[in-house]
Design a protein around this motif. Structure first.
Motif, PDB file in Angstrom:
ATOM      1  N   GLY A 119       0.823  -1.204   0.000  1.00 59.00           N
ATOM      2  CA  GLY A 119       0.000   0.000   0.000  1.00 59.00           C
ATOM      3  C   GLY A 119       0.857   1.253   0.000  1.00 59.00           C
ATOM      4  N   GLY A 120       1.941   1.229   0.766  1.00 52.43           N
ATOM      5  CA  GLY A 120       2.849   2.370   0.801  1.00 52.43           C
ATOM      6  C   GLY A 120       3.534   2.594  -0.532  1.00 52.43           C
ATOM      7  N   PHE A 121       3.896   1.489  -1.194  1.00 49.98           N
ATOM      8  CA  PHE A 121       4.547   1.597  -2.506  1.00 49.98           C
ATOM      9  C   PHE A 121       3.592   2.218  -3.526  1.00 49.98           C
ATOM     10  CE2 PHE A 121       5.634  -0.318  -6.663  1.00 49.98           C
ATOM     11  CZ  PHE A 121       6.932   0.181  -6.801  1.00 49.98           C
ATOM     12  N   VAL A 122       2.360   1.711  -3.563  1.00 45.48           N
ATOM     13  CA  VAL A 122       1.365   2.241  -4.502  1.00 45.48           C
ATOM     14  C   VAL A 122       1.079   3.709  -4.194  1.00 45.48           C
ATOM     15  CG1 VAL A 122      -1.027   2.059  -5.280  1.00 45.48           C
ATOM     16  CG2 VAL A 122       0.345  -0.015  -4.923  1.00 45.48           C
ATOM     17  N   SER A 123       0.945   4.022  -2.902  1.00 41.63           N
ATOM     18  CA  SER A 123       0.672   5.402  -2.492  1.00 41.63           C
ATOM     19  C   SER A 123       1.787   6.344  -2.911  1.00 41.63           C
ATOM     20  CB  SER A 123       0.479   5.461  -0.972  1.00 41.63           C
ATOM     21  OG  SER A 123       0.366   6.797  -0.530  1.00 41.63           O
ATOM     22  N   SER A 124       3.033   5.902  -2.767  1.00 45.07           N
ATOM     23  CA  SER A 124       4.169   6.762  -3.130  1.00 45.07           C
ATOM     24  C   SER A 124       4.198   7.024  -4.629  1.00 45.07           C
ATOM     25  CB  SER A 124       5.483   6.129  -2.672  1.00 45.07           C
ATOM     26  OG  SER A 124       5.800   4.988  -3.449  1.00 45.07           O
ATOM     27  N   LEU A 125       3.821   6.025  -5.422  1.00 44.87           N
ATOM     28  CA  LEU A 125       3.776   6.220  -6.875  1.00 44.87           C
ATOM     29  C   LEU A 125       2.621   7.149  -7.264  1.00 44.87           C
ATOM     30  CD1 LEU A 125       4.444   2.610  -8.219  1.00 44.87           C
ATOM     31  CD2 LEU A 125       6.053   4.514  -8.110  1.00 44.87           C
ATOM     32  N   ARG A 126       1.497   6.958  -6.589  1.00 45.24           N
ATOM     33  CA  ARG A 126       0.327   7.766  -6.938  1.00 45.24           C
ATOM     34  C   ARG A 126       0.552   9.238  -6.605  1.00 45.24           C
ATOM     35  NH1 ARG A 126      -3.392   5.647  -3.649  1.00 45.24           N
ATOM     36  NH2 ARG A 126      -4.010   4.058  -5.177  1.00 45.24           N
ATOM     37  N   HIS A 127       1.135   9.488  -5.423  1.00 45.45           N
ATOM     38  CA  HIS A 127       1.297  10.873  -4.974  1.00 45.45           C
ATOM     39  C   HIS A 127       2.702  11.425  -5.225  1.00 45.45           C
ATOM     40  CE1 HIS A 127      -2.629  10.654  -3.075  1.00 45.45           C
ATOM     41  NE2 HIS A 127      -2.274   9.549  -2.443  1.00 45.45           N
ATOM     42  N   ARG A 128       3.559  10.567  -5.801  1.00 50.80           N
ATOM     43  CA  ARG A 128       4.937  10.969  -6.111  1.00 50.80           C
ATOM     44  C   ARG A 128       5.644  11.570  -4.894  1.00 50.80           C
ATOM     45  NH1 ARG A 128       4.239  13.755 -12.153  1.00 50.80           N
ATOM     46  NH2 ARG A 128       3.261  11.928 -13.126  1.00 50.80           N
ATOM     47  N   ARG A 129       5.599  10.773  -3.832  1.00 49.17           N
ATOM     48  CA  ARG A 129       6.233  11.209  -2.591  1.00 49.17           C
ATOM     49  C   ARG A 129       6.676   9.995  -1.804  1.00 49.17           C
ATOM     50  NH1 ARG A 129       0.621  12.310   0.834  1.00 49.17           N
ATOM     51  NH2 ARG A 129       0.349  10.104   1.389  1.00 49.17           N
ATOM     52  N   VAL A 130       7.562  10.217  -0.864  1.00 51.88           N
ATOM     53  CA  VAL A 130       7.961   9.171   0.076  1.00 51.88           C
ATOM     54  C   VAL A 130       7.989   9.829   1.446  1.00 51.88           C
ATOM     55  CG1 VAL A 130       9.685   7.462   0.722  1.00 51.88           C
ATOM     56  CG2 VAL A 130       9.355   8.024  -1.688  1.00 51.88           C
ATOM     57  N   GLU A 131       6.861   9.766   2.147  1.00 51.83           N
ATOM     58  CA  GLU A 131       6.717  10.492   3.404  1.00 51.83           C
ATOM     59  C   GLU A 131       6.375   9.596   4.587  1.00 51.83           C
ATOM     60  OE1 GLU A 131       3.865  13.562   2.792  1.00 51.83           O
ATOM     61  OE2 GLU A 131       5.135  14.730   1.426  1.00 51.83           O
ATOM     62  N   THR A 132       5.410   8.706   4.401  1.00 51.06           N
ATOM     63  CA  THR A 132       4.965   7.887   5.528  1.00 51.06           C
ATOM     64  C   THR A 132       5.937   6.745   5.795  1.00 51.06           C
ATOM     65  OG1 THR A 132       3.686   6.314   4.196  1.00 51.06           O
ATOM     66  CG2 THR A 132       2.588   8.373   4.819  1.00 51.06           C
ATOM     67  N   ALA A 133       5.781   6.133   6.967  1.00 53.99           N
ATOM     68  CA  ALA A 133       6.646   5.010   7.337  1.00 53.99           C
ATOM     69  C   ALA A 133       6.494   3.856   6.347  1.00 53.99           C
ATOM     70  CB  ALA A 133       6.309   4.544   8.755  1.00 53.99           C
ATOM     71  N   ASP A 134       5.268   3.566   5.925  1.00 51.18           N
ATOM     72  CA  ASP A 134       5.046   2.471   4.981  1.00 51.18           C
ATOM     73  C   ASP A 134       5.677   2.775   3.626  1.00 51.18           C
ATOM     74  OD1 ASP A 134       3.640   1.072   6.893  1.00 51.18           O
ATOM     75  OD2 ASP A 134       1.686   1.816   6.241  1.00 51.18           O
ATOM     76  N   GLU A 135       5.609   4.018   3.192  1.00 50.66           N
ATOM     77  CA  GLU A 135       6.226   4.399   1.919  1.00 50.66           C
ATOM     78  C   GLU A 135       7.743   4.284   1.989  1.00 50.66           C
ATOM     79  OE1 GLU A 135       2.765   7.620   0.534  1.00 50.66           O
ATOM     80  OE2 GLU A 135       4.635   8.303   1.468  1.00 50.66           O
ATOM     81  N   ARG A 136       8.316   4.735   3.105  1.00 54.31           N
ATOM     82  CA  ARG A 136       9.778   4.652   3.260  1.00 54.31           C
ATOM     83  C   ARG A 136      10.242   3.200   3.303  1.00 54.31           C
ATOM     84  NH1 ARG A 136       8.806   8.879   6.983  1.00 54.31           N
ATOM     85  NH2 ARG A 136       8.984   7.407   8.730  1.00 54.31           N
ATOM     86  N   LEU A 137       9.522   2.360   4.056  1.00 54.09           N
ATOM     87  CA  LEU A 137       9.915   0.961   4.162  1.00 54.09           C
ATOM     88  C   LEU A 137       9.780   0.254   2.824  1.00 54.09           C
ATOM     89  CD1 LEU A 137      10.879  -1.371   5.891  1.00 54.09           C
ATOM     90  CD2 LEU A 137       8.512  -1.794   6.584  1.00 54.09           C
ATOM     91  N   ALA A 138       8.741   0.573   2.075  1.00 52.41           N
ATOM     92  CA  ALA A 138       8.539  -0.044   0.759  1.00 52.41           C
ATOM     93  C   ALA A 138       9.722   0.248  -0.159  1.00 52.41           C
ATOM     94  CB  ALA A 138       7.244   0.462   0.133  1.00 52.41           C
ATOM     95  N   TRP A 139      10.138   1.500  -0.237  1.00 56.85           N
ATOM     96  CA  TRP A 139      11.245   1.858  -1.120  1.00 56.85           C
ATOM     97  C   TRP A 139      12.577   1.369  -0.589  1.00 56.85           C
ATOM     98  CZ3 TRP A 139      11.197   2.967  -5.978  1.00 56.85           C
ATOM     99  CH2 TRP A 139      10.003   3.429  -6.550  1.00 56.85           C
ATOM    100  N   LEU A 140      12.682   1.262   0.728  1.00 56.54           N
ATOM    101  CA  LEU A 140      13.892   0.699   1.317  1.00 56.54           C
ATOM    102  C   LEU A 140      14.075  -0.742   0.863  1.00 56.54           C
ATOM    103  CD1 LEU A 140      16.087   1.684   3.344  1.00 56.54           C
ATOM    104  CD2 LEU A 140      14.750   0.602   5.148  1.00 56.54           C
TER     105      LEU A 140
END
Length: 305
Positions: A82-103
C-alpha cells in the motif's frame, strides 16, 4: 529422478523450509545432504549439473517457502505494498510504509542483478560438496565475528514509533516504523549482503542479520528486516524458474514437488514463527557454532568416503 521418492521429497522439503530461514544456508544443505547420504541421492540430487532435475525440485520448494513468509508477514506486506502504490500515486515518500517499501525495493535490486548474472556460474562451479562444506564453515565464522563486533546495546540507536515503543518490546507496526527510519545507505548495505548467499553454504538470513547488526539494528529488528528482504528475492527466484517444472526437468516429479512443497511451506512457517521470537532475546552464536562444526564434519565425512 528415480532416486527421489516421496519420502526423500518430504525430507528435503522439511530441510529446505527450515534452513532457508535459519541462518545455516539452505543451498549448502541441499548440496551436502545428498552427498553425505550417498548412493542414488548423490547421483540424482546434484544442483551443480547444468540441467539438474533436482534444481527444478528445489525451485518448487522456494516458492512454498516464500508463500509461508508472505502468509506470516501478510499484514506487513499489505501495508508495504500500500505504501509503494501510495508513493507512486502521490509521487512522494513520506509515511513510514512508503519509506519501508522503497527501502526494500532499493535493497533488493543489487542481489536481483547479481543473481541473474552469477547464480548459474556459482551453482555449477561451486555447488559441489567440498566447497559447500567450506563455505558453511565460513558462514559460521561470519556469524560469530558479527556477534563479536556488533555494537553494544547502549550504543545501538533506539528507533521508536510514534507511540514511543522501544526496540524489542513492540508490536509489528512499531517494528516496521523503526525499520523505516533506517538510513537508505544502511538498507542498501544490508541488501547487498544477500549477494554472498549465492555461494552454497553462506546463509542469506545470516549475512543480512550480521549486516543489520553492524548498522545498529537489534537482533529482533535485524531478523525481521532479513525476512522481509528475503521474501521477494526467494519468490522471484522461484517464479523465474517455475517453467522448468513444466518442461523436461519436471517430468516424473510433479507429485514429489507437491509433497515437498507442502512440507516446506509448513516447516518454513514454523521456522519464521520461532525465529521472530527467538531473536527477541537470543543471538546468532548457536548457529555460528553449528555451521562451523557441520562444515568440518562434512569435510571429514567426505574425505573418509
Amino acid at each position: 529422478m528415480s532416486g527421489l521418492g516421496y519420502l526423500e521429497a518430504i525430507a528435503v522439503g522439511a530441510l529446505q523450509g527450515v534452513t532457508e530461514l535459519f541462518p545455516v544456508s539452505s543451498l549448502g544443505h541441499a548440496v551436502l545432504i545428498p552427498a553425505i547420504v550417498g548412493g542414488q541421492w548423490a547421483t540424482d540430487l546434484n544442483v551443480s549439473r547444468p540441467e539438474s532435475p533436482y534444481l527444478a525440485f528445489i525451485v518448487g520448494l522456494h516458492v512454498a517457502t516464500a508463500a509461508a513468509l508472505l502468509l506470516f508477514f501478510r499484514r506487513d506486506w499489505v501495508r508495504i505494498i500500500g505504501g509503494f502504490v501510495s508513493s507512486l500515486r502521490h509521487r512522494r515518500v513520506e509515511t513510514a510504509d512508503e519509506r519501508l517499501a522503497w527501502l526494500i525495493v532499493l535493497a533488493t535490486i543489487p542481489v536481483g542483478i547479481s543473481g541473474l548474472a552469477l547464480e548459474h556460474l556459482f551453482r555449477t562451479t561451486l555447488g559441489k560438496p567440498a566447497p559447500a562444506a567450506a563455505f558453511l564453515m565460513l558462514n559460521g565464522v561470519v556469524l560469530y565475528v558479527g556477534e563479536r563486533l556488533r555494537r553494544v546495546a547502549d550504543r545501538q540507536p533506539v528507533l521508536v514509533g510514534a507511540d514511543g515503543g522501544e526496540s524489542g518490546r513492540t508490536d509489528p507496526d512499531r517494528a516496521d516504523a523503526r525499520l523505516s527510519e533506517m538510513p537508505l545507505r544502511d538498507g542498501i548495505v544490508i541488501g547487498c549482503a544477500q549477494i554472498l548467499a549465492l555461494l552454497p553454504g553462506i546463509s542469506r538470513s545470516g549475512v543480512t542479520m550480521v549486516a543489520g547488526l553492524g548498522r545498529g539494528l537489534s537482533h529482533e529488528d535485524a531478523a525481521r528486516f532479513s525476512f522481509l528482504l528475503a521474501t521477494p528475492v526467494i519468490l522471484a527466484a522461484g517464479v523465474l524458474k517455475i517453467p522448468d517444472l513444466f518442461g523436461p526437468l519436471g517430468d516424473g516429479i510433479h507429485g514429489q514437488v507437491m509433497a515437498g512443497s507442502v512440507v516446506a511451506f509448513g516447516s518454513a512457517y514454523l521456522a519464521v514463527r520461532f525465529l521472530t521470537r527467538y531473536f527477541h532475546a537470543h543471538t546468532l552464536t548457536p548457529f555460528a557454532i553449528y555451521s562451523v562444526f557441520a562444515g568440518v564434519g562434512a569435510l571429514v565425512w567426505l574425505g573418509i568416503h
